[in-house]
Design an enzyme around this catalytic site. Structure first.
Site, PDB file in Angstrom:
ATOM      1  N   PRO A 164       0.851  -1.227  -0.266  1.00 55.98           N
ATOM      2  CA  PRO A 164       0.110   0.619   0.660  1.00 55.98           C
ATOM      3  C   PRO A 164       1.001   1.783   0.156  1.00 55.98           C
ATOM      4  CG  PRO A 164      -0.172  -0.848   1.879  1.00 55.98           C
ATOM      5  CD  PRO A 164       0.690  -2.116   1.268  1.00 55.98           C
ATOM      6  N   ASN A 165       0.707   2.923  -0.657  1.00 57.84           N
ATOM      7  CA  ASN A 165       0.883   3.442  -0.945  1.00 57.84           C
ATOM      8  C   ASN A 165       2.404   3.428  -2.164  1.00 57.84           C
ATOM      9  OD1 ASN A 165      -1.090   5.124   0.338  1.00 57.84           O
ATOM     10  ND2 ASN A 165      -1.039   4.071   2.017  1.00 57.84           N
TER      11      ASN A 165
ATOM     12  N   ARG B  82       4.668  11.314  -1.212  1.00 55.26           N
ATOM     13  CA  ARG B  82       4.296  10.497  -0.627  1.00 55.26           C
ATOM     14  C   ARG B  82       5.833  10.765   0.725  1.00 55.26           C
ATOM     15  NH1 ARG B  82       3.664   5.070   2.110  1.00 55.26           N
ATOM     16  NH2 ARG B  82       3.468   5.272   3.861  1.00 55.26           N
TER      17      ARG B  82
ATOM     18  N   TYR C 274      11.081   8.668   1.743  1.00 58.50           N
ATOM     19  CA  TYR C 274      11.415   7.822   0.767  1.00 58.50           C
ATOM     20  C   TYR C 274      11.765   8.764  -0.322  1.00 58.50           C
ATOM     21  CZ  TYR C 274       7.762   5.558   4.275  1.00 58.50           C
ATOM     22  OH  TYR C 274       6.982   5.035   4.737  1.00 58.50           O
TER      23      TYR C 274
ATOM     24  N   ASN D 253       7.609  -5.324  -0.283  1.00 61.36           N
ATOM     25  CA  ASN D 253       7.574  -4.501   0.499  1.00 61.36           C
ATOM     26  C   ASN D 253       6.509  -4.021   0.666  1.00 61.36           C
ATOM     27  OD1 ASN D 253       7.647  -2.136   1.833  1.00 61.36           O
ATOM     28  ND2 ASN D 253       8.726  -0.998   0.692  1.00 61.36           N
TER      29      ASN D 253
ATOM     30  N   ALA E 100       2.726  -0.897   5.309  1.00 55.99           N
ATOM     31  CA  ALA E 100       2.508  -0.505   6.849  1.00 55.99           C
ATOM     32  C   ALA E 100       1.649  -2.321   6.764  1.00 55.99           C
ATOM     33  CB  ALA E 100       1.031  -0.095   6.745  1.00 55.99           C
TER      34      ALA E 100
ATOM     35  N   HIS F 240       3.530  -4.562   9.614  1.00 61.41           N
ATOM     36  CA  HIS F 240       3.682  -4.577  11.194  1.00 61.41           C
ATOM     37  C   HIS F 240       2.106  -5.326  11.832  1.00 61.41           C
ATOM     38  CE1 HIS F 240       6.105  -1.774   9.595  1.00 61.41           C
ATOM     39  NE2 HIS F 240       4.934  -0.665   9.604  1.00 61.41           N
TER      40      HIS F 240
ATOM     41  N   GLU G  62      12.206  -9.296   2.534  1.00 60.76           N
ATOM     42  CA  GLU G  62      11.678  -8.340   2.712  1.00 60.76           C
ATOM     43  C   GLU G  62      11.991  -7.082   2.545  1.00 60.76           C
ATOM     44  OE1 GLU G  62       8.717  -8.300   6.182  1.00 60.76           O
ATOM     45  OE2 GLU G  62       9.520  -6.827   6.935  1.00 60.76           O
TER      46      GLU G  62
ATOM     47  N   HIS H  32      12.072  -2.411   2.440  1.00 61.40           N
ATOM     48  CA  HIS H  32      11.729  -1.065   3.143  1.00 61.40           C
ATOM     49  C   HIS H  32      12.759  -0.243   2.079  1.00 61.40           C
ATOM     50  CE1 HIS H  32       9.037  -3.230   5.765  1.00 61.40           C
ATOM     51  NE2 HIS H  32       9.646  -4.044   5.649  1.00 61.40           N
TER      52      HIS H  32
ATOM     53  N   ARG I 261      12.500   4.897  13.007  1.00 63.93           N
ATOM     54  CA  ARG I 261      10.927   5.953  12.627  1.00 63.93           C
ATOM     55  C   ARG I 261      10.661   5.130  13.834  1.00 63.93           C
ATOM     56  NH1 ARG I 261       8.124   4.898   6.718  1.00 63.93           N
ATOM     57  NH2 ARG I 261       7.493   6.880   8.137  1.00 63.93           N
TER      58      ARG I 261
END
Length: 145
Positions: free
Chosen positions: A9-10, A17, A22, A73, A76, A79, A97, A99, A106
């Site tokens: 997502p996103n 964003r 990012y 990736n 969110a 988590h 994975e 990121h 963060r």
């Protein structure tokens, strides 16, 4: 060798964003870079992006028997999506994975990954290069088999 790169997502909003987190690169630039790098090392990488958890799970299921590995990736979903975690485990493909940002620097909730334990490893904080490192790693794993 075929690798499926799944973005959650996103990530379609990269470049707009939170560029301070990012970077300024767009999703189109990310995928173009992955494609170019993969060709250089003689790997076929297909990139997909989905905002929905079910769509990501469907991609993982469809990857079985079609791909040799997965770079994911989960955004969110990293988590809290036990469903994506279970799908990664169920398909049995080697997965890494990734990121873009350094999740360890963060918010506290971003430091927990429910998906990383079923992956070969996690790459975090290297920007777009993290995808290249994951693809190179998966190619190396395949050549050791």
């Amino acid at each position: 060798m075929r690798i499926l790169v799944i973005n959650g997502p996103n990530l379609n909003l990269l470049g707009e964003r939170e560029p301070g987190v990012y970077g300024a690169g767009t999703y189109a630039e990310l995928t173009a870079g992955i494609t170019a790098f993969s060709k250089e090392i003689e790997v076929l990488a297909d990139c997909v992006q989905h905002n929905g958890e079910g769509e990501i799970i469907g991609c993982l299921h469809a990857a079985k028997g079609e791909y040799d590995g997965v770079v994911i990736n989960p955004g969110a979903y990293t988590h809290y999506s036990y469903a994506i975690r279970d799908a990664i485990a169920a398909v049995g493909l080697p997965a890494v994975e990734v990121h873009i940002s350094n999740v360890a620097k963060r918010e506290d909730f971003r430091r927990i990954s429910v998906t990383a334990p079923v992956c070969l490893g996690q790459i975090s904080g290297l920007g777009f290069y993290g995808y290249h490192a994951a693809i190179r790693y998966l190619k190396g794993v395949a050549h050791r088999d």
